[in-house]
Design a protein around this motif. Structure first.
Motif, short mmCIF file in Angstrom:
data_model
loop_
_atom_site.label_atom_id
_atom_site.label_comp_id
_atom_site.label_asym_id
_atom_site.label_seq_id
_atom_site.Cartn_x
_atom_site.Cartn_y
_atom_site.Cartn_z
N ILE A 152 30.89 52.01 28.95
CA ILE A 152 31.81 52.41 29.63
C ILE A 152 31.70 54.07 29.63
N VAL A 200 25.43 49.63 35.19
CA VAL A 200 27.07 49.99 35.41
C VAL A 200 26.68 51.29 34.94
N GLY A 247 26.38 53.35 37.95
CA GLY A 247 27.40 52.88 38.79
C GLY A 247 28.80 53.94 38.43
N ILE A 248 29.40 53.92 37.24
CA ILE A 248 30.20 54.37 36.69
C ILE A 248 29.81 56.01 37.13
N SER A 269 29.92 57.15 40.69
CA SER A 269 31.48 57.51 40.58
C SER A 269 31.67 58.51 40.47
N LEU A 270 32.02 58.83 39.01
CA LEU A 270 33.11 60.07 38.23
C LEU A 270 32.13 61.44 38.70
N VAL A 301 32.41 55.35 47.05
CA VAL A 301 32.32 55.70 46.65
C VAL A 301 32.55 53.49 45.43
N LEU A 302 34.51 53.38 46.57
CA LEU A 302 34.46 51.97 45.88
C LEU A 302 33.60 51.14 45.71
N VAL A 334 32.18 51.20 42.99
CA VAL A 334 33.19 50.79 41.33
C VAL A 334 32.86 49.07 41.63
N VAL A 374 30.26 47.39 40.39
CA VAL A 374 30.24 47.62 38.74
C VAL A 374 31.02 45.90 38.24
N ILE A 375 32.06 46.10 39.05
CA ILE A 375 33.16 45.02 38.82
C ILE A 375 32.66 44.02 38.47
#
Length: 107
Positions: free
Chosen positions: A7, A61, A64-65, A68-69, A90-91, A94, A97-98
């Protein structure tokens, strides 16, 4: 611990991507230095996390992080137009990724 490192590495991906844009093709020293340092730390963290997390999952992941950021930061700073559609997309990233994290924990 691998997930925490992953992360943080994803956050650093957003830092280096933003710094890359701010470097204006490596013509500005400060952002260029931030780019190199954040890139090295991000890659090192990704490599470390991949000792315990499968490559495909870790990479997805991480990207994706970071993606998105990077988009969220650009919208918050006004560098990119803010829209409901972009926020929803973007959601979606996320959520994926989750989902990868949850599926990874199930196996």
């Amino acid at each position: 611990m691998s997930w925490i490192v992953l992360i943080v590495s994803g956050v650093l991906e957003a830092v280096w991507a933003t710094a890359l844009g701010a470097s204006k093709g490596f013509t500005r020293l400060g952002p260029s230095i931030v780019f190199v340092v954040a890139l090295a730390a991000s890659m090192a963290g990704l490599a470390w996390a991949m000792r315990d997390i499968p490559t495909g999952t870790a990479y997805a992941v991480w990207v994706g992080i970071g993606a998105s950021l990077t988009v969220l930061w650009a919208m918050l700073t006004g560098a990119e137009a803010l829209s409901v559609v972009k926020l929803l997309l973007v959601l979606g990233i996320v959520a994926c990724v989750i989902g990868l994290k949850l599926v990874s924990d199930a196996h």
